[in-house]
Design a protein around this motif. Sequence first.
Motif, PDB file in Angstrom:
ATOM      1  N   THR A  10       4.839   6.029 -10.293  1.00 56.47           N
ATOM      2  CA  THR A  10       5.496   4.766 -10.569  1.00 56.47           C
ATOM      3  C   THR A  10       5.076   4.217 -11.906  1.00 56.47           C
ATOM      4  O   THR A  10       4.193   4.750 -12.568  1.00 56.47           O
ATOM      5  CB  THR A  10       5.132   3.741  -9.478  1.00 56.47           C
TER       6      THR A  10
ATOM      7  N   GLN B 132       4.418  -0.192  -7.673  1.00 60.92           N
ATOM      8  CA  GLN B 132       3.103  -0.687  -7.268  1.00 60.92           C
ATOM      9  C   GLN B 132       2.452  -1.378  -8.453  1.00 60.92           C
ATOM     10  O   GLN B 132       2.541  -0.916  -9.578  1.00 60.92           O
ATOM     11  CB  GLN B 132       2.225   0.472  -6.809  1.00 60.92           C
ATOM     12  N   VAL B 133       1.811  -2.458  -8.179  1.00 62.42           N
ATOM     13  CA  VAL B 133       1.063  -3.142  -9.222  1.00 62.42           C
ATOM     14  C   VAL B 133      -0.396  -2.794  -9.023  1.00 62.42           C
ATOM     15  O   VAL B 133      -0.945  -2.957  -7.939  1.00 62.42           O
ATOM     16  CB  VAL B 133       1.269  -4.667  -9.114  1.00 62.42           C
ATOM     17  N   SER B 134      -1.010  -2.301 -10.056  1.00 63.43           N
ATOM     18  CA  SER B 134      -2.394  -1.844  -9.889  1.00 63.43           C
ATOM     19  C   SER B 134      -3.353  -3.034  -9.915  1.00 63.43           C
ATOM     20  O   SER B 134      -3.186  -3.957 -10.706  1.00 63.43           O
ATOM     21  CB  SER B 134      -2.757  -0.852 -10.982  1.00 63.43           C
ATOM     22  N   ARG B 135      -4.302  -2.979  -9.067  1.00 63.36           N
ATOM     23  CA  ARG B 135      -5.409  -3.945  -8.956  1.00 63.36           C
ATOM     24  C   ARG B 135      -4.967  -5.378  -8.843  1.00 63.36           C
ATOM     25  O   ARG B 135      -4.217  -5.911  -9.566  1.00 63.36           O
ATOM     26  CB  ARG B 135      -6.404  -3.790 -10.099  1.00 63.36           C
TER      27      ARG B 135
ATOM     28  N   THR C  89       3.068   1.374 -13.565  1.00 59.84           N
ATOM     29  CA  THR C  89       1.948   0.587 -13.087  1.00 59.84           C
ATOM     30  C   THR C  89       1.706  -0.564 -14.047  1.00 59.84           C
ATOM     31  O   THR C  89       1.576  -0.354 -15.244  1.00 59.84           O
ATOM     32  CB  THR C  89       0.686   1.459 -12.996  1.00 59.84           C
ATOM     33  N   ARG C  90       1.646  -1.743 -13.499  1.00 62.00           N
ATOM     34  CA  ARG C  90       1.433  -2.902 -14.366  1.00 62.00           C
ATOM     35  C   ARG C  90      -0.045  -3.078 -14.634  1.00 62.00           C
ATOM     36  O   ARG C  90      -0.860  -3.087 -13.714  1.00 62.00           O
ATOM     37  CB  ARG C  90       1.979  -4.160 -13.685  1.00 62.00           C
TER      38      ARG C  90
END
Lengths: 323, 337
Positions: free
Chosen positions: A191, B334-337, A193-194
């Motif tokens: 994906t 998905q947003v990481s952390r 990833t922000r």
Amino acid sequence: MSTLTYREALREGMRAALAADERVFLMGEDVGLYGGCFAVSLGLLEEFGPERILDTPLSESAFVGAGIGAALAGQRPIVEIMTVNFSLLALDQILNNAATMSHMSGGQFHVPLVIRMTTGAGRQLAAQHSHSLEAWYAHIPGLRVVTPATVADAAGMLLTALEDPDPVLIFEHGGLFSLSGSCPMAPCPLTWTRQPSCDRVTTSPSLAMAQGCTRAWRWQHRWPTPWTWRSSTSAPCVRWTRRRCSRSVGRTGRLVVVEEGWRSGGIGAELAARAAEHAFWDLDAPVERVATAEVPIPYAKHLEDAALPSVQDVTEAVRRVMQ
Amino acid sequence: MTTELSAVDPDTTRRLLHQMLRIRRFEERCVELYSTWRIRGFLHLYIGEEAVATGVIDHLRSDDSVVATYREHGHGLARGLSMRSILAEMYGRQEGCSRGRGGSMHLFDAATNFYGGNAIVAAGLPVAVGLALAAKRTGSDALTACFFGEGAVAEGEFHESLNLATLWDLPVLFCCENNLYAMGTPLASSESDPDIALKASGYGMAAWPVDGMDVLAVHHAAARAIATVRAGEGPVLLELRTYRFRAHSMYDPERYRDSEEVQRWRERDPIDALVAHLRERDELDDDALGAMEAEVSAEIDDAVTYAEAGTLEPVEDLERFVYTEGSSAAIQPQVSR
């Protein structure tokens, strides 16, 4: 969690998959005896034997097609192509067979194939070993295209790709093989990833670009922290949804797209178009694109550097959108 | 008919005749349906070449695989795809064997390991190599029969695939259907040496030419080749010399060959030849042939009725199957952390 290089993470990912699943095997040019042209598969032949680690002739079309056939029959092949430029010799198989088989057969057949290849410039390898054609492949429905940008992604995305029932192309940037980082050795989502903080923009397909991003965002400390999206999949066109696009762009009203790859028809072009479609009223400045100069990548160091997106290019782009 | 082959039992011979008739009459009906716009797109007819698919596929087991070309109606029928599902596919109906997404050139059927239906010349060969590689890796003695035209011999994928299959001793039966023309290009204008079996021999595999207009000769050769492949002795190539009676696709001015040549080959029609062989041996009379024709005709009528009654897939389903259904979890945002 161990600290590995990007190269080791790829190897450990393959090792874990080979150990866990008899259906997994690796084939490609010089993956066995030689240990891989970038030493990614070093030691795997000794550990798993020639039935699992197959050196192939220089026949990209045949061994990619063989990977497709084996995947159709239920195996989980990993096919390594030395570089993205050589993948063009197998483009017929990748597009006309791997990408189309599921749809064209009405969902009867699936191609759980993983193709790994090196991409990118920066090593003075000139115009037949340095290109970034991810955007071409991302154009094709039926493929998943990922560009692991961290050490954790290098192993994790490979493991996820092997669980995927459809063909996944993994582009490994040649400039990242020696990058060190922590590696949980767990599947991770394919994906975008922000990165919630600019300080965490530590990687991207190009190290120079990553550094450029970090510096550029820091320079603009007076503004709300922009969201930086780390490219990991090139179905960005699908995954950069209206809502995410609008929320992201709306935060600052500015968008700078940085990519290693030719500007025209690139992934950055698609993202800019998305912003125009989904976040037009949120934009306070024109979208800026920072991309590779539209030339075949030259050998001479100063010319190669000039062709690639640089720290300065990114900084100037950020400056322009802030004016 | 070759005398040495005349010992084939009459049941087998009649089965081969029945299969060739199914293919021939089915395609003749397809031409009518094309002219009334029930079928569109390209329609490549196998008429004249029926002995090849019939003679080879008759020997295959259910766990074997078949890879074919865009001229594959005959291979599909011989492999056991229902005539209904093939015709419904040509009608673009969702009851078709590829749910209407493939058409005439892309028949697929998982139940019979029928892997298409490949319309890129020679692109099926590497896939066949991979199917055989999978069989070898799993310890199975299943084989893959890969059909392609002589035009494929000019492609790099032919050479790469033959080399790889021999190098790795893979169970592939390469069936080169040499009908002398790659669309309109004669073999002699395409190959520096037109001896295809010789080229295959150069890769170290057993290869020989076969009279592809004689179904018993094909049947006999295929038995021998399959025994070799199944015994793990590596791939075999059969060069099946045959002839396409009709146009390359539906419309073709046929400037590349003269009608006398076509007529000479028509005199070697594989169906006529087999009927004559059976009659000569008193193994087929008019009643039996008539009954066979009637049975085939009824099957075709049934297939037409089925295809006509077929339904169109809702347009909302257009994007189904681009990716395997239910597999999108891996790429959820998905947003990481």
